[in-house]
Design a protein around this motif. Structure first.
Motif, mmCIF file in Angstrom:
data_model
loop_
_atom_site.group_PDB
_atom_site.id
_atom_site.type_symbol
_atom_site.label_atom_id
_atom_site.label_comp_id
_atom_site.label_asym_id
_atom_site.label_seq_id
_atom_site.Cartn_x
_atom_site.Cartn_y
_atom_site.Cartn_z
ATOM 1 N N TYR A 373 0.913 -1.068 0.060
ATOM 2 C CA TYR A 373 -0.203 0.050 -0.084
ATOM 3 C C TYR A 373 0.552 1.346 -0.050
ATOM 4 O O TYR A 373 0.565 2.132 -0.747
ATOM 5 N N MET A 374 1.767 1.225 0.660
ATOM 6 C CA MET A 374 2.758 2.178 0.876
ATOM 7 C C MET A 374 3.471 2.529 -0.554
ATOM 8 O O MET A 374 3.300 3.682 -1.095
ATOM 9 N N GLY A 375 3.788 1.497 -1.235
ATOM 10 C CA GLY A 375 4.371 1.768 -2.380
ATOM 11 C C GLY A 375 3.418 2.249 -3.670
ATOM 12 O O GLY A 375 3.940 3.215 -4.165
ATOM 13 N N ILE A 376 2.095 1.854 -3.468
ATOM 14 C CA ILE A 376 1.285 2.164 -4.434
ATOM 15 C C ILE A 376 0.784 3.833 -4.098
ATOM 16 O O ILE A 376 0.787 4.297 -4.907
ATOM 17 N N LEU A 377 0.526 4.132 -2.916
ATOM 18 C CA LEU A 377 0.069 5.351 -2.403
ATOM 19 C C LEU A 377 1.291 6.523 -2.594
ATOM 20 O O LEU A 377 0.955 7.913 -3.185
#
Length: 411
Positions: A373-377
């Protein structure tokens, strides 16, 4: 099979949605904790603290440089500029506490810079607001630094031009045009050197990796608590499964004309829907209130959520086969939720730590979910970049599901 699975899923969803206390834990608690942590460790929106210092501007200079300083101060987002007519009015307003400082540009600023003489801008500060006034002084010094550089370049060009033969007989318009052209060429070169410096500074970690920019706290804490509370559901799932066995309703379901697998599949689907609803609620609030980015790959976001939900549901099913009662399932599920929350990196990204702690953290599905999620956001990961996280969650789900199926007893 599919019809029976969906019917059982709807039955479990109906039971979950009637429990208002559980819904508050599933949806309100992660949102509250993520908001508090994001606000504590940084601004929840842009990653920068929004500051506006009330500042008065008195521009008595009618020349080019006075206007350049005024435009520079107005362009500083940290200052809230209000123009006033004279210094006396500015002094009065500061005395009344209406501004932290006043910047007074003298009438002879442009003429002194053109003559190569020392020029001075006055900043009147409110002694009761020293920190805010200090910000005004810093911004003014920065603006004057740019003006001083331009002034020095222009004075130097004028001094060199004045030594050329025939300078005294040249028309003033021609002299101004030549000096302006020379200044334009030199200033363009200065800006080019700033964009591409001869010596570039790059920050690296001890391992030689380029240091990444700090992330927006909301893009870490919203996914972090979302993943943590998704796995807090495992205790509830295991408890409801055992509760049905204890009350005898599971035996009645087995006697119904439906495949046995549809009963378990229905429970998994129901809790996957709850995780999806958690994601929708958390991300909607994050975008609406805190300007949280959603990245550039909706497909990666959806696939990661699907596998996260499947991994959480499979963990709950496995727990239901390991404990003996619904009460024990609640207790063990709560402890397991906290352990996964800490080791998985909800409060601190342990999965990015070197050594043993990083390895232990990556042995949890939480770590792979939060990192994905961190990478996507915040880092705009696409599907190709987030594939390892999706496959890791799939592996957790398959292992937990296989173990649960082997241990599960319908009777």
């Amino acid at each position: 099979m599919i019809r029976y699975t969906l019917a059982n899923a709807w039955k479990d969803l109906s039971i979950i949605l009637k429990d208002k206390g559980a819904l508050a834990v599933y949806f309100l608690m992660p949102l509250l904790l993520a908001t508090m942590m994001g606000m504590a460790f940084g601004n929840t929106g842009s990653g920068e603290t929004k500051i506006e210092v009330a500042t008065l501007l008195v521009n008595l200079d009618k020349g080019t440089y006075g206007q350049m300083v005024a435009d520079g101060l107005k362009g500083a987002t940290v200052l809230k500029i209000e123009e006033v007519a004279d210094a006396a009015q500015a002094d009065q307003m500061i005395a009344e506490g209406k501004a932290a400082a006043a910047v007074i540009i003298p009438a002879d600023l442009s003429s002194k810079i053109d003559a190569g003489e020392s020029a001075r801008i006055t900043v009147v500060k409110d002694p009761t607001q020293p920190e805010a006034a200090g910000i005004v002084v810093g911004v003014t010094d920065q603006a004057m630094g740019e003006i001083a550089l331009v002034g020095e370049l222009r004075y130097g060009i004028h001094a060199v031009t004045a030594q050329q033969p025939g300078y005294d007989q040249a028309p003033p318009e021609l002299i101004q045009a030549v000096e302006a052209q020379a200044l334009g060429v030199i200033w363009s070169q200065v800006q080019e050197m700033r964009q591409n410096p001869v010596i570039a500074v790059r920050s690296e970690t001890l391992e030689g990796q380029v240091e990444e920019e700090p992330w927006n706290p909301i893009t870490f804490y919203v996914p972090g608590f979302l993943v943590a509370f998704a796995f807090f559901l495992v205790g509830t799932m295991a408890s409801t499964l055992l509760k049905e066995k204890e009350d005898g309703t599971f035996r009645r379901l087995l006697s119904a004309p439906m495949p046995r697998q549809a009963i378990i599949a229905g429970k998994i689907v129901a809790y996957m829907v709850i995780v999806f609803l958690q994601v929708v609620v958390m991300f909607t609030v994050g975008v609406a209130l805190f300007k949280m980015p959603l990245g550039s790959s909706p497909l990666a976001l959806v696939l990661l959520t699907v596998l996260l939900a499947l991994a959480a549901a499979s963990t709950g099913m496995l727990l239901g086969t390991l404990v003996r009662s619904s009460k024990q399932a609640d207790q063990v599920g709560m402890v397991l939720g906290f352990v996964l929350m800490i080791l998985g990196g909800t409060t601190f990204p342990l999965f990015r730590s070197p050594g043993m702690m990083g390895i232990v953290s990556r042995m949890t599905p939480n770590a792979w979910g939060i990192e994905g999620y961190m990478g996507i956001l915040s880092d705009n990961w696409g599907l190709a970049r987030v594939w390892p996280n999706i496959l890791a969650l799939l592996a957790f789900a398959l292992v937990f599901f296989t173990l649960a199926v082997r241990r599960f007893k319908y009777e």
